[in-house]
Design a protein around this motif. Structure first.
Motif, short mmCIF file in Angstrom:
data_model
loop_
_atom_site.label_atom_id
_atom_site.label_comp_id
_atom_site.label_asym_id
_atom_site.label_seq_id
_atom_site.Cartn_x
_atom_site.Cartn_y
_atom_site.Cartn_z
N MET A 62 60.12 80.90 -8.23
CA MET A 62 61.35 80.46 -7.57
C MET A 62 61.55 78.97 -7.79
N ALA A 63 62.78 78.59 -8.05
CA ALA A 63 63.08 77.18 -8.29
C ALA A 63 62.80 76.35 -7.05
N GLY A 64 62.27 75.16 -7.28
CA GLY A 64 62.00 74.26 -6.18
C GLY A 64 63.13 73.27 -6.00
N ILE A 65 62.92 72.32 -5.12
CA ILE A 65 63.91 71.28 -4.85
C ILE A 65 63.24 69.92 -5.00
N LYS A 66 63.84 69.06 -5.79
CA LYS A 66 63.32 67.71 -5.96
C LYS A 66 64.27 66.71 -5.30
N VAL A 69 71.78 56.41 -15.86
CA VAL A 69 70.44 56.49 -15.25
C VAL A 69 70.36 57.70 -14.33
N PHE A 70 71.43 57.93 -13.58
CA PHE A 70 71.47 59.11 -12.71
C PHE A 70 71.43 60.40 -13.55
N VAL A 71 72.27 60.45 -14.56
CA VAL A 71 72.33 61.66 -15.40
C VAL A 71 70.98 61.96 -16.03
N ASP A 72 70.37 60.94 -16.61
CA ASP A 72 69.06 61.14 -17.25
C ASP A 72 68.01 61.61 -16.23
N THR A 73 68.04 61.02 -15.04
CA THR A 73 67.08 61.41 -14.00
C THR A 73 67.29 62.85 -13.57
N TYR A 74 68.55 63.21 -13.32
CA TYR A 74 68.85 64.58 -12.90
C TYR A 74 68.46 65.59 -13.98
N ASP A 75 68.79 65.28 -15.23
CA ASP A 75 68.47 66.19 -16.33
C ASP A 75 66.96 66.38 -16.46
N ARG A 76 66.22 65.28 -16.33
CA ARG A 76 64.76 65.35 -16.47
C ARG A 76 64.14 66.16 -15.33
N LEU A 77 64.56 65.89 -14.10
CA LEU A 77 63.96 66.56 -12.95
C LEU A 77 64.33 68.04 -12.87
N GLY A 78 65.50 68.37 -13.42
CA GLY A 78 65.95 69.76 -13.35
C GLY A 78 65.67 70.57 -14.60
N ASP A 98 63.11 72.04 -15.59
CA ASP A 98 62.32 73.25 -15.36
C ASP A 98 63.02 74.24 -14.44
N GLY A 99 64.29 73.98 -14.14
CA GLY A 99 65.05 74.90 -13.30
C GLY A 99 65.11 74.51 -11.84
N ASP A 100 64.41 73.43 -11.46
CA ASP A 100 64.45 72.98 -10.08
C ASP A 100 65.84 72.43 -9.73
N LYS A 101 66.20 72.55 -8.46
CA LYS A 101 67.44 71.95 -7.97
C LYS A 101 67.16 70.51 -7.52
N ILE A 102 68.23 69.71 -7.48
CA ILE A 102 68.09 68.30 -7.11
C ILE A 102 68.90 68.03 -5.85
N THR A 138 73.25 68.58 -16.51
CA THR A 138 73.03 70.00 -16.76
C THR A 138 72.23 70.65 -15.63
N SER A 139 71.73 69.83 -14.68
CA SER A 139 70.96 70.35 -13.56
C SER A 139 71.88 70.69 -12.38
N ASP A 140 71.33 71.45 -11.44
CA ASP A 140 72.04 71.80 -10.20
C ASP A 140 71.77 70.69 -9.20
N VAL A 141 72.77 69.82 -8.98
CA VAL A 141 72.58 68.63 -8.15
C VAL A 141 73.51 68.64 -6.94
N THR A 142 72.93 68.39 -5.77
CA THR A 142 73.70 68.19 -4.54
C THR A 142 73.50 66.75 -4.09
N VAL A 143 74.62 66.04 -3.85
CA VAL A 143 74.54 64.62 -3.47
C VAL A 143 74.97 64.46 -2.00
N VAL A 144 74.20 63.68 -1.26
CA VAL A 144 74.47 63.46 0.16
C VAL A 144 74.67 61.97 0.43
N ASP A 145 75.74 61.65 1.15
CA ASP A 145 75.95 60.29 1.65
C ASP A 145 75.26 60.21 3.01
#
Length: 279
Positions: free
Chosen positions: A1-5, A69-78, A80-84, A108-115
């Motif tokens: 199951m995909a994790g969350i980073k 920088v954000f895009v590269d970070t999100y792509d790298r962390l996701g 393996d299929g993990d959500k961000i 390309t990753s599944d990213v949710t952003v919170v203020d």
């Protein structure tokens, strides 16, 4: 199951050990002082920055991270299929949140952003809570719901030695009425909905402590304290005095941290932030 980073920015004021413990990824903002650019709390320490700021003829400037920088970070962390889950300082104080949202659309990753609508350790409360819930297997939706509750129960009070940095940085918000204040006033503001709002004006350190503790006692009455943090811009003596007063009321631990250069740019030297949340 995909994790969350979990991703956040450098204004959390959280210690490196805690960030590493929960595998929290930090994207640093930048500060410009004396013609040089530094990564916030990475290539310049809080104390070194304050020294440079005091010797600078111009107010330092801050800059949000580039979208790449954000895009590269999100792509790298996701990869393996993990959500961000990317949690950031108040969008009213910086464009960091907006940039993160734009990057989430490109990644390309599944990213949710919170203020977070907060900053400093008050932002950190949400970040650590999110990391702990992710470790326990909670869903993105349930974590975001919990963060809203943490925000609702969080208070952030700021004591300033000077209004100069806040005014020149355009972060004065509802505190604009203080511009004509007489000298030797110590303004106390509260961060509400991401904007600094006047709370009190006092003249002495004793009055600062009295005002903060009275508000703290009022806010935590009949509640469980979830976390307490004090961040300071080279004002450890006041931070420690405040911790002593807090200890008379609760045995909850208090984390004292030096404020990051980005925060100090806007609060000025000598400021302290007092933040806490209840459950």
């Amino acid at each position: 199951m995909a994790g969350i980073k979990i991703v956040t920015d450098s204004t959390t004021d959280l210690p490196k050990e805690l960030l590493e413990q929960h595998r929290i990824e930090v994207i640093p903002l930048s500060v410009f002082v004396n013609g040089e650019s530094y990564q916030d709390n990475v290539t310049i320490s809080p104390i070194e920055f304050i020294r440079k700021m005091k010797n600078s003829e111009e107010l330092p400037k801050t800059s949000q991270p580039p979208i790449g920088v954000f895009v590269d970070t999100y792509d790298r962390l996701g990869a393996d299929g993990d959500k961000i889950l990317s949690i950031h300082m108040s969008g009213s104080l910086s464009g960091t949140y907006s940039t993160a949202c734009a990057a989430a659309q490109i990644s390309t990753s599944d990213v949710t952003v919170v203020d977070s609508l907060m900053i400093s350790q008050a932002l950190g409360f949400q970040v650590v809570e999110a990391a702990q819930l992710a470790e326990q297997g909670h869903s993105i939706e349930s974590i975001v719901g919990r963060l809203k509750q943490v925000l609702k129960e969080t208070k952030l009070l700021v004591v300033l030695e000077t209004l100069e940095n806040l005014i020149k940085g355009g972060r004065v918000g509802k505190a604009v009425g203080w511009l004509s204040s007489v000298l030797k006033i110590k303004p106390i503001a509260m961060l509400e909905k991401g904007v600094y709002t006047p709370l009190a004006k006092v003249r002495t350190t004793s009055h600062v402590l009295k005002t903060l503790i009275e508000r703290f006692e009022q806010d935590i009455k009949d509640k469980i304290v979830g976390g307490i943090g004090i961040s300071h811009a080279d004002n450890l003596p006041l931070a420690e005095r405040l911790r002593e007063e807090i200890a008379r009321i609760t045995s909850a631990p208090v984390m004292i941290r030096p404020a990051t250069p980005v925060i100090t740019t806007h609060t000025g030297p000598g400021a302290i932030g007092f933040m806490y949340y209840t459950k």
